[in-house]
Design an enzyme around this catalytic site. Sequence first.
Site, PDB file in Angstrom:
ATOM      1  N   CYS A  57       6.038   5.427  19.908  1.00  0.00           N
ATOM      2  CA  CYS A  57       7.463   5.414  19.560  1.00  0.00           C
ATOM      3  C   CYS A  57       8.136   6.709  20.014  1.00  0.00           C
ATOM      4  CB  CYS A  57       7.624   5.250  18.047  1.00  0.00           C
ATOM      5  SG  CYS A  57       9.349   5.226  17.494  1.00  0.00           S
ATOM      6  N   CYS A  63      11.358  11.791  13.727  1.00  0.00           N
ATOM      7  CA  CYS A  63      11.489  10.946  12.534  1.00  0.00           C
ATOM      8  C   CYS A  63      10.349  11.205  11.570  1.00  0.00           C
ATOM      9  CB  CYS A  63      11.505   9.475  12.959  1.00  0.00           C
ATOM     10  SG  CYS A  63      11.359   8.306  11.611  1.00  0.00           S
ATOM     11  N   CYS A  66       6.835   7.916  10.072  1.00  0.00           N
ATOM     12  CA  CYS A  66       5.420   7.735  10.371  1.00  0.00           C
ATOM     13  C   CYS A  66       4.739   9.092  10.426  1.00  0.00           C
ATOM     14  CB  CYS A  66       5.231   7.018  11.707  1.00  0.00           C
ATOM     15  SG  CYS A  66       5.824   5.304  11.702  1.00  0.00           S
ATOM     16  N   CYS A 140      12.756   1.892  16.751  1.00  0.00           N
ATOM     17  CA  CYS A 140      11.647   2.008  15.807  1.00  0.00           C
ATOM     18  C   CYS A 140      10.596   0.943  16.079  1.00  0.00           C
ATOM     19  CB  CYS A 140      12.176   1.871  14.380  1.00  0.00           C
ATOM     20  SG  CYS A 140      10.898   1.869  13.104  1.00  0.00           S
ATOM     21  N   GLN A 240       6.938  -7.114  -0.955  1.00  0.00           N
ATOM     22  CA  GLN A 240       5.868  -6.594  -0.100  1.00  0.00           C
ATOM     23  C   GLN A 240       6.433  -6.271   1.281  1.00  0.00           C
ATOM     24  OE1 GLN A 240       2.972  -5.698  -1.138  1.00  0.00           O
ATOM     25  NE2 GLN A 240       3.007  -6.656  -3.166  1.00  0.00           N
ATOM     26  N   PHE A 267       2.602  -7.238 -14.536  1.00  0.00           N
ATOM     27  CA  PHE A 267       3.530  -6.627 -13.573  1.00  0.00           C
ATOM     28  C   PHE A 267       3.820  -7.664 -12.484  1.00  0.00           C
ATOM     29  CE2 PHE A 267       1.014  -3.174 -15.394  1.00  0.00           C
ATOM     30  CZ  PHE A 267       1.995  -2.302 -15.854  1.00  0.00           C
ATOM     31  N   ASP A 335      -0.927  -5.660 -11.003  1.00  0.00           N
ATOM     32  CA  ASP A 335      -0.350  -5.002  -9.824  1.00  0.00           C
ATOM     33  C   ASP A 335       0.690  -3.988 -10.294  1.00  0.00           C
ATOM     34  OD1 ASP A 335       0.522  -4.273  -7.323  1.00  0.00           O
ATOM     35  OD2 ASP A 335       1.678  -6.103  -6.971  1.00  0.00           O
ATOM     36  N   CYS A 361      -1.346   0.371  -4.988  1.00  0.00           N
ATOM     37  CA  CYS A 361      -0.841   1.143  -3.846  1.00  0.00           C
ATOM     38  C   CYS A 361      -1.191   2.621  -4.002  1.00  0.00           C
ATOM     39  CB  CYS A 361       0.664   0.957  -3.686  1.00  0.00           C
ATOM     40  SG  CYS A 361       1.619   1.466  -5.138  1.00  0.00           S
TER      41      CYS A 361
END
Length: 403
Positions: A57, A63, A66, A140, A240, A267, A335, A361
Amino acid sequence: MRLTVERLGHLGDGIAAGPVYVPMTLPGEVVECDIAGGRATDLRIVTPSPERVTPPCRHYRACGGCALMHGSDRFVAGWKAGIVSRALAAQGLEAPIGTMHVSPPGSRRRAVLHGRRTRKGAVVGLHGRASGTLVAIPDCRVLHPALIACLPALAAMTEAGGSRKGEIALAASATTGGVAIAATGGKPLDQSLFSTLAALAERHDLAALWWNGEAVALRREPAQVFGAARVVPPPGAFLQATAEGEAALVAAVRRGIGAAPRVVDLFAGAGTFSLPLAETAEVHAVEGLAESLAALDRGWRGASGLRRVTTEMRDLFARPLLAEELNRHDAAVIDPPRAGAEAQCRQIAASALPVVVAVSCNPVSFARDARILADGGFRLERIEIVDQFRWSPHVELVARLAR
Protein backbone atom coordinates in the site's frame (compact mmCIF):
# COMPACT_ATOMS: atom_id res chain seq x y z
CA MET A 1 23.13 4.62 16.71
CA ARG A 2 23.26 1.07 15.38
CA LEU A 3 20.66 -1.23 16.93
CA THR A 4 19.49 -4.82 16.55
CA VAL A 5 15.75 -5.41 16.80
CA GLU A 6 15.12 -8.15 19.35
CA ARG A 7 11.34 -8.63 19.20
CA LEU A 8 8.03 -6.98 18.38
CA GLY A 9 5.93 -5.18 20.98
CA HIS A 10 2.18 -5.64 21.36
CA LEU A 11 1.51 -2.79 18.89
CA GLY A 12 3.78 -4.31 16.24
CA ASP A 13 6.77 -1.99 16.69
CA GLY A 14 10.24 -3.50 16.82
CA ILE A 15 11.99 -3.28 20.19
CA ALA A 16 15.76 -3.02 20.64
CA ALA A 17 17.76 -2.95 23.89
CA GLY A 18 17.05 0.06 26.04
CA PRO A 19 14.20 -0.35 25.25
CA VAL A 20 14.09 1.59 22.02
CA TYR A 21 10.97 1.30 19.87
CA VAL A 22 11.79 0.92 16.19
CA PRO A 23 8.69 1.15 13.98
CA MET A 24 8.25 -0.91 10.83
CA THR A 25 11.05 -3.36 11.62
CA LEU A 26 11.28 -7.11 12.22
CA PRO A 27 13.18 -9.24 14.75
CA GLY A 28 16.85 -9.71 13.85
CA GLU A 29 17.10 -6.61 11.68
CA VAL A 30 20.04 -4.26 12.18
CA VAL A 31 19.21 -0.57 11.81
CA GLU A 32 20.94 2.79 12.03
CA CYS A 33 18.90 5.63 13.49
CA ASP A 34 18.66 8.62 15.77
CA ILE A 35 16.78 8.23 19.05
CA ALA A 36 14.28 10.68 20.50
CA GLY A 37 12.14 9.89 23.53
CA GLY A 38 12.90 6.19 23.35
CA ARG A 39 11.86 5.92 19.69
CA ALA A 40 14.01 5.49 16.62
CA THR A 41 13.91 8.28 14.01
CA ASP A 42 15.62 8.77 10.64
CA LEU A 43 15.68 5.02 10.30
CA ARG A 44 17.85 3.07 7.83
CA ILE A 45 17.72 -0.71 7.53
CA VAL A 46 21.29 -2.07 7.45
CA THR A 47 20.51 -5.80 7.57
CA PRO A 48 16.93 -6.67 6.55
CA SER A 49 15.11 -9.76 7.76
CA PRO A 50 14.46 -12.51 5.20
CA GLU A 51 10.78 -12.09 6.21
CA ARG A 52 10.72 -8.45 5.06
CA VAL A 53 8.48 -7.70 2.07
CA THR A 54 7.58 -4.59 0.14
CA PRO A 55 4.39 -3.08 1.66
CA PRO A 56 1.60 -3.37 -0.92
CA CYS A 57 0.00 0.00 0.00
CA ARG A 58 1.36 3.41 -0.95
CA HIS A 59 -0.13 4.96 2.20
CA TYR A 60 1.66 2.59 4.58
CA ARG A 61 4.46 4.83 5.83
CA ALA A 62 2.18 7.79 6.53
CA CYS A 63 -1.01 6.03 7.67
CA GLY A 64 -1.35 4.49 11.11
CA GLY A 65 -4.02 1.98 10.15
CA CYS A 66 -1.61 -0.91 9.52
CA ALA A 67 1.51 -1.91 11.45
CA LEU A 68 2.81 -5.11 9.85
CA MET A 69 2.64 -4.71 6.06
CA HIS A 70 6.45 -5.00 5.89
CA GLY A 71 6.33 -8.60 7.21
CA SER A 72 5.56 -11.70 5.16
CA ASP A 73 2.21 -13.41 5.67
CA ARG A 74 4.07 -16.38 7.15
CA PHE A 75 5.85 -14.18 9.68
CA VAL A 76 2.68 -12.31 10.71
CA ALA A 77 0.74 -15.56 11.16
CA GLY A 78 3.50 -17.03 13.31
CA TRP A 79 3.79 -13.85 15.38
CA LYS A 80 0.06 -13.75 16.08
CA ALA A 81 0.00 -17.43 17.03
CA GLY A 82 2.90 -16.66 19.36
CA ILE A 83 0.90 -13.89 21.05
CA VAL A 84 -1.82 -16.40 21.89
CA SER A 85 0.64 -19.06 23.07
CA ARG A 86 2.51 -16.64 25.31
CA ALA A 87 -0.72 -15.32 26.83
CA LEU A 88 -1.76 -18.88 27.67
CA ALA A 89 1.66 -19.81 29.03
CA ALA A 90 1.55 -16.82 31.38
CA GLN A 91 -1.52 -18.47 32.97
CA GLY A 92 -0.02 -21.95 32.96
CA LEU A 93 -2.21 -23.09 30.05
CA GLU A 94 -1.62 -24.60 26.63
CA ALA A 95 -3.78 -25.81 23.77
CA PRO A 96 -3.30 -26.89 20.15
CA ILE A 97 -3.72 -23.97 17.74
CA GLY A 98 -5.36 -24.79 14.43
CA THR A 99 -4.98 -23.22 11.00
CA MET A 100 -5.25 -19.44 11.02
CA HIS A 101 -8.13 -17.88 9.05
CA VAL A 102 -6.88 -14.67 7.36
CA SER A 103 -9.27 -12.22 5.69
CA PRO A 104 -8.19 -11.14 2.19
CA PRO A 105 -7.16 -7.60 1.24
CA GLY A 106 -10.01 -5.24 0.46
CA SER A 107 -12.49 -7.00 2.74
CA ARG A 108 -12.84 -4.63 5.72
CA ARG A 109 -16.57 -3.81 5.61
CA ARG A 110 -16.72 -1.49 8.60
CA ALA A 111 -14.39 1.29 9.69
CA VAL A 112 -14.40 4.51 11.67
CA LEU A 113 -12.74 7.17 9.54
CA HIS A 114 -12.16 10.78 10.55
CA GLY A 115 -12.86 13.97 8.67
CA ARG A 116 -11.58 17.52 9.06
CA ARG A 117 -12.32 20.65 7.04
CA THR A 118 -9.40 22.35 5.34
CA ARG A 119 -8.98 25.64 3.50
CA LYS A 120 -9.52 23.90 0.16
CA GLY A 121 -12.24 21.43 1.20
CA ALA A 122 -11.84 18.46 3.53
CA VAL A 123 -9.60 15.50 4.29
CA VAL A 124 -10.98 12.11 5.30
CA GLY A 125 -8.85 9.19 6.41
CA LEU A 126 -6.94 7.75 9.35
CA HIS A 127 -4.45 9.24 11.77
CA GLY A 128 -0.77 8.82 11.09
CA ARG A 129 1.33 6.48 13.22
CA ALA A 130 1.84 8.05 16.69
CA SER A 131 0.49 11.30 15.26
CA GLY A 132 -2.61 13.47 15.21
CA THR A 133 -2.12 14.15 11.49
CA LEU A 134 -4.99 12.96 9.33
CA VAL A 135 -3.90 10.98 6.27
CA ALA A 136 -6.14 10.52 3.23
CA ILE A 137 -6.27 6.86 2.08
CA PRO A 138 -7.91 6.72 -1.38
CA ASP A 139 -5.95 3.57 -2.33
CA CYS A 140 -6.26 1.72 1.00
CA ARG A 141 -5.60 -2.02 0.59
CA VAL A 142 -7.69 -2.97 3.63
CA LEU A 143 -11.07 -1.29 3.10
CA HIS A 144 -13.85 -2.94 1.14
CA PRO A 145 -14.33 -1.34 -2.33
CA ALA A 146 -17.76 -0.09 -1.23
CA LEU A 147 -16.15 1.97 1.53
CA ILE A 148 -13.45 3.28 -0.81
CA ALA A 149 -16.17 4.36 -3.22
CA CYS A 150 -17.93 6.41 -0.53
CA LEU A 151 -14.84 8.46 0.43
CA PRO A 152 -15.96 11.39 -1.77
CA ALA A 153 -19.32 11.35 0.04
CA LEU A 154 -17.56 11.45 3.42
CA ALA A 155 -15.41 14.35 2.27
CA ALA A 156 -18.48 16.28 1.09
CA MET A 157 -20.22 15.65 4.44
CA THR A 158 -17.16 16.85 6.31
CA GLU A 159 -16.97 20.00 4.20
CA ALA A 160 -20.67 20.68 4.81
CA GLY A 161 -20.89 19.86 8.50
CA GLY A 162 -17.39 19.81 9.95
CA SER A 163 -15.09 22.47 11.34
CA ARG A 164 -11.40 23.27 11.03
CA LYS A 165 -10.99 23.00 14.80
CA GLY A 166 -12.31 19.50 15.35
CA GLU A 167 -12.82 16.19 13.62
CA ILE A 168 -15.91 14.25 12.65
CA ALA A 169 -15.99 10.50 13.33
CA LEU A 170 -17.51 8.69 10.35
CA ALA A 171 -18.54 5.09 11.09
CA ALA A 172 -19.07 3.46 7.70
CA SER A 173 -20.51 -0.03 7.18
CA ALA A 174 -21.16 -2.00 4.01
CA THR A 175 -24.64 -3.53 4.27
CA THR A 176 -26.99 -5.47 1.99
CA GLY A 177 -28.60 -2.15 1.04
CA GLY A 178 -25.36 -0.26 0.42
CA VAL A 179 -23.11 1.83 2.65
CA ALA A 180 -24.54 3.20 5.89
CA ILE A 181 -22.87 6.13 7.65
CA ALA A 182 -23.19 7.21 11.29
CA ALA A 183 -21.42 10.56 11.77
CA THR A 184 -20.69 12.12 15.16
CA GLY A 185 -18.92 15.30 16.21
CA GLY A 186 -20.22 17.52 13.43
CA LYS A 187 -22.16 20.76 13.57
CA PRO A 188 -25.67 20.73 15.07
CA LEU A 189 -28.25 19.52 12.57
CA ASP A 190 -30.31 22.52 11.45
CA GLN A 191 -32.69 22.54 8.49
CA SER A 192 -30.08 23.78 6.03
CA LEU A 193 -27.53 21.14 6.99
CA PHE A 194 -30.22 18.45 7.00
CA SER A 195 -31.16 19.32 3.41
CA THR A 196 -27.54 19.35 2.30
CA LEU A 197 -26.75 15.99 3.90
CA ALA A 198 -29.93 14.39 2.57
CA ALA A 199 -28.99 15.54 -0.93
CA LEU A 200 -25.49 14.08 -0.50
CA ALA A 201 -26.97 10.74 0.58
CA GLU A 202 -29.11 10.75 -2.56
CA ARG A 203 -26.27 11.82 -4.87
CA HIS A 204 -23.86 9.17 -3.53
CA ASP A 205 -26.52 6.45 -3.26
CA LEU A 206 -26.03 5.78 0.44
CA ALA A 207 -28.31 3.27 2.12
CA ALA A 208 -28.62 5.32 5.31
CA LEU A 209 -27.12 8.35 7.04
CA TRP A 210 -27.29 9.39 10.68
CA TRP A 211 -25.85 12.67 11.93
CA ASN A 212 -25.12 13.02 15.66
CA GLY A 213 -27.63 10.24 16.31
CA GLU A 214 -30.44 11.73 14.17
CA ALA A 215 -31.65 9.97 11.02
CA VAL A 216 -31.08 12.09 7.91
CA ALA A 217 -31.67 9.49 5.21
CA LEU A 218 -33.05 5.93 5.30
CA ARG A 219 -33.16 5.12 1.61
CA ARG A 220 -32.71 1.34 1.86
CA GLU A 221 -32.62 -1.13 4.70
CA PRO A 222 -29.01 -1.29 6.03
CA ALA A 223 -29.24 -4.99 6.89
CA GLN A 224 -26.73 -7.72 7.69
CA VAL A 225 -27.31 -11.44 7.15
CA PHE A 226 -26.74 -13.65 10.18
CA GLY A 227 -27.42 -17.23 9.16
CA ALA A 228 -30.99 -17.42 7.83
CA ALA A 229 -31.97 -14.04 9.33
CA ARG A 230 -31.74 -10.47 8.08
CA VAL A 231 -30.89 -8.06 10.88
CA VAL A 232 -30.81 -4.26 10.86
CA PRO A 233 -28.35 -3.33 13.65
CA PRO A 234 -28.64 0.11 15.27
CA PRO A 235 -26.47 2.93 13.84
CA GLY A 236 -22.79 2.39 14.57
CA ALA A 237 -23.43 -0.98 16.26
CA PHE A 238 -20.66 -3.56 16.55
CA LEU A 239 -20.19 -5.67 13.44
CA GLN A 240 -17.48 -8.21 12.66
CA ALA A 241 -14.85 -6.47 10.55
CA THR A 242 -15.07 -8.72 7.47
CA ALA A 243 -17.64 -11.12 6.08
CA GLU A 244 -14.89 -13.74 5.71
CA GLY A 245 -13.81 -13.28 9.33
CA GLU A 246 -17.39 -13.54 10.54
CA ALA A 247 -17.91 -16.75 8.55
CA ALA A 248 -14.76 -18.27 10.10
CA LEU A 249 -15.85 -17.27 13.62
CA VAL A 250 -19.36 -18.66 13.14
CA ALA A 251 -18.03 -21.92 11.71
CA ALA A 252 -15.63 -22.31 14.65
CA VAL A 253 -18.43 -21.60 17.14
CA ARG A 254 -20.68 -24.18 15.43
CA ARG A 255 -17.90 -26.79 15.65
CA GLY A 256 -17.37 -25.98 19.30
CA ILE A 257 -21.04 -26.17 20.26
CA GLY A 258 -21.70 -29.38 18.34
CA ALA A 259 -25.17 -30.84 18.84
CA ALA A 260 -26.00 -29.03 22.10
CA PRO A 261 -29.81 -28.52 22.05
CA ARG A 262 -29.95 -25.50 24.40
CA VAL A 263 -27.36 -22.73 24.12
CA VAL A 264 -26.91 -19.49 26.03
CA ASP A 265 -25.18 -16.71 24.05
CA LEU A 266 -23.51 -14.23 26.40
CA PHE A 267 -22.72 -10.73 25.04
CA ALA A 268 -24.91 -11.65 22.08
CA GLY A 269 -24.89 -8.27 20.34
CA ALA A 270 -27.30 -8.19 17.39
CA GLY A 271 -27.16 -11.96 16.85
CA THR A 272 -23.93 -12.80 15.01
CA PHE A 273 -23.84 -16.22 16.71
CA SER A 274 -27.33 -16.55 18.19
CA LEU A 275 -29.16 -16.60 14.88
CA PRO A 276 -26.94 -19.11 13.02
CA LEU A 277 -26.97 -21.37 16.10
CA ALA A 278 -30.78 -21.20 16.16
CA GLU A 279 -30.83 -23.32 13.03
CA THR A 280 -30.13 -26.35 15.24
CA ALA A 281 -30.55 -25.25 18.87
CA GLU A 282 -32.77 -23.21 21.15
CA VAL A 283 -30.85 -20.06 22.06
CA HIS A 284 -31.11 -17.64 24.98
CA ALA A 285 -29.37 -14.40 23.91
CA VAL A 286 -28.14 -12.08 26.67
CA GLU A 287 -26.93 -8.56 25.87
CA GLY A 288 -26.64 -5.23 27.69
CA LEU A 289 -27.63 -2.96 24.78
CA ALA A 290 -31.37 -2.76 24.26
CA GLU A 291 -31.23 -1.62 20.62
CA SER A 292 -28.95 -4.47 19.56
CA LEU A 293 -31.10 -7.00 21.38
CA ALA A 294 -34.26 -5.61 19.75
CA ALA A 295 -32.61 -5.92 16.32
CA LEU A 296 -31.74 -9.54 17.08
CA ASP A 297 -35.32 -10.29 18.11
CA ARG A 298 -36.78 -8.68 14.98
CA GLY A 299 -34.35 -10.66 12.83
CA TRP A 300 -35.41 -13.92 14.46
CA ARG A 301 -39.12 -13.15 14.12
CA GLY A 302 -38.69 -12.30 10.45
CA ALA A 303 -36.79 -15.49 9.61
CA SER A 304 -38.22 -18.93 8.91
CA GLY A 305 -37.04 -22.35 10.01
CA LEU A 306 -35.26 -21.21 13.18
CA ARG A 307 -35.75 -22.69 16.62
CA ARG A 308 -36.85 -20.57 19.54
CA VAL A 309 -34.66 -17.59 20.46
CA THR A 310 -35.33 -15.78 23.73
CA THR A 311 -33.64 -12.53 24.70
CA GLU A 312 -32.65 -10.91 27.97
CA MET A 313 -31.23 -7.43 28.46
CA ARG A 314 -28.62 -7.59 31.21
CA ASP A 315 -25.33 -5.93 32.10
CA LEU A 316 -23.16 -9.03 32.39
CA PHE A 317 -20.35 -7.09 34.07
CA ALA A 318 -22.57 -5.91 36.91
CA ARG A 319 -24.98 -8.87 36.95
CA PRO A 320 -23.51 -11.99 35.37
CA LEU A 321 -25.80 -14.95 34.85
CA LEU A 322 -25.61 -17.05 37.99
CA ALA A 323 -24.60 -20.70 38.07
CA GLU A 324 -28.16 -21.90 38.60
CA GLU A 325 -29.34 -19.87 35.58
CA LEU A 326 -26.54 -21.27 33.42
CA ASN A 327 -27.47 -24.81 34.43
CA ARG A 328 -30.64 -24.57 32.30
CA HIS A 329 -28.45 -24.80 29.18
CA ASP A 330 -26.24 -27.43 27.53
CA ALA A 331 -23.52 -25.08 26.25
CA ALA A 332 -22.51 -21.43 26.36
CA VAL A 333 -21.03 -19.03 23.83
CA ILE A 334 -19.28 -16.00 25.31
CA ASP A 335 -17.94 -13.09 23.23
CA PRO A 336 -17.06 -10.24 25.60
CA PRO A 337 -15.35 -6.90 24.87
CA ARG A 338 -11.58 -6.58 25.18
CA ALA A 339 -11.76 -6.41 28.98
CA GLY A 340 -12.95 -10.01 29.07
CA ALA A 341 -15.62 -11.40 31.38
CA GLU A 342 -14.02 -12.30 34.69
CA ALA A 343 -17.19 -12.11 36.80
CA GLN A 344 -19.23 -14.14 34.29
CA CYS A 345 -16.50 -16.78 33.98
CA ARG A 346 -16.50 -17.27 37.75
CA GLN A 347 -20.19 -18.12 37.54
CA ILE A 348 -19.58 -20.46 34.60
CA ALA A 349 -16.84 -22.19 36.59
CA ALA A 350 -19.29 -22.71 39.47
CA SER A 351 -22.01 -24.06 37.14
CA ALA A 352 -22.63 -27.50 35.67
CA LEU A 353 -22.25 -26.32 32.07
CA PRO A 354 -20.34 -29.02 30.16
CA VAL A 355 -19.12 -26.91 27.19
CA VAL A 356 -18.06 -23.29 26.68
CA VAL A 357 -17.05 -21.74 23.38
CA ALA A 358 -15.17 -18.48 23.99
CA VAL A 359 -14.65 -15.82 21.34
CA SER A 360 -12.09 -13.14 22.18
CA CYS A 361 -10.30 -10.16 20.63
CA ASN A 362 -7.79 -9.98 23.51
CA PRO A 363 -5.60 -13.05 24.18
CA VAL A 364 -4.47 -11.67 27.56
CA SER A 365 -7.96 -11.24 29.04
CA PHE A 366 -9.01 -14.52 27.41
CA ALA A 367 -6.15 -16.40 29.07
CA ARG A 368 -7.06 -14.89 32.45
CA ASP A 369 -10.68 -16.01 32.04
CA ALA A 370 -9.63 -19.43 30.71
CA ARG A 371 -7.56 -19.91 33.86
CA ILE A 372 -10.70 -19.30 35.93
CA LEU A 373 -12.57 -21.91 33.90
CA ALA A 374 -9.69 -24.37 34.12
CA ASP A 375 -9.65 -23.99 37.89
CA GLY A 376 -13.38 -24.78 37.80
CA GLY A 377 -12.86 -28.08 36.00
CA PHE A 378 -12.73 -27.13 32.30
CA ARG A 379 -10.05 -28.27 29.88
CA LEU A 380 -8.92 -26.02 27.05
CA GLU A 381 -9.28 -28.36 24.06
CA ARG A 382 -8.39 -26.26 21.03
CA ILE A 383 -8.04 -22.74 19.67
CA GLU A 384 -8.64 -21.29 16.21
CA ILE A 385 -7.20 -17.88 15.32
CA VAL A 386 -9.13 -15.54 13.03
CA ASP A 387 -7.12 -12.66 11.56
CA GLN A 388 -9.73 -10.32 10.13
CA PHE A 389 -7.70 -7.21 11.04
CA ARG A 390 -5.07 -7.98 8.45
CA TRP A 391 -1.67 -6.28 8.84
CA SER A 392 -2.63 -5.01 12.29
CA PRO A 393 -1.47 -6.32 15.71
CA HIS A 394 -5.03 -7.37 16.64
CA VAL A 395 -5.68 -11.07 17.24
CA GLU A 396 -9.05 -12.84 17.52
CA LEU A 397 -9.62 -16.40 18.58
CA VAL A 398 -12.27 -19.05 19.23
CA ALA A 399 -11.61 -21.62 21.94
CA ARG A 400 -13.50 -24.73 23.01
CA LEU A 401 -13.44 -25.61 26.71
CA ALA A 402 -15.12 -28.75 28.06
CA ARG A 403 -15.27 -30.47 31.41
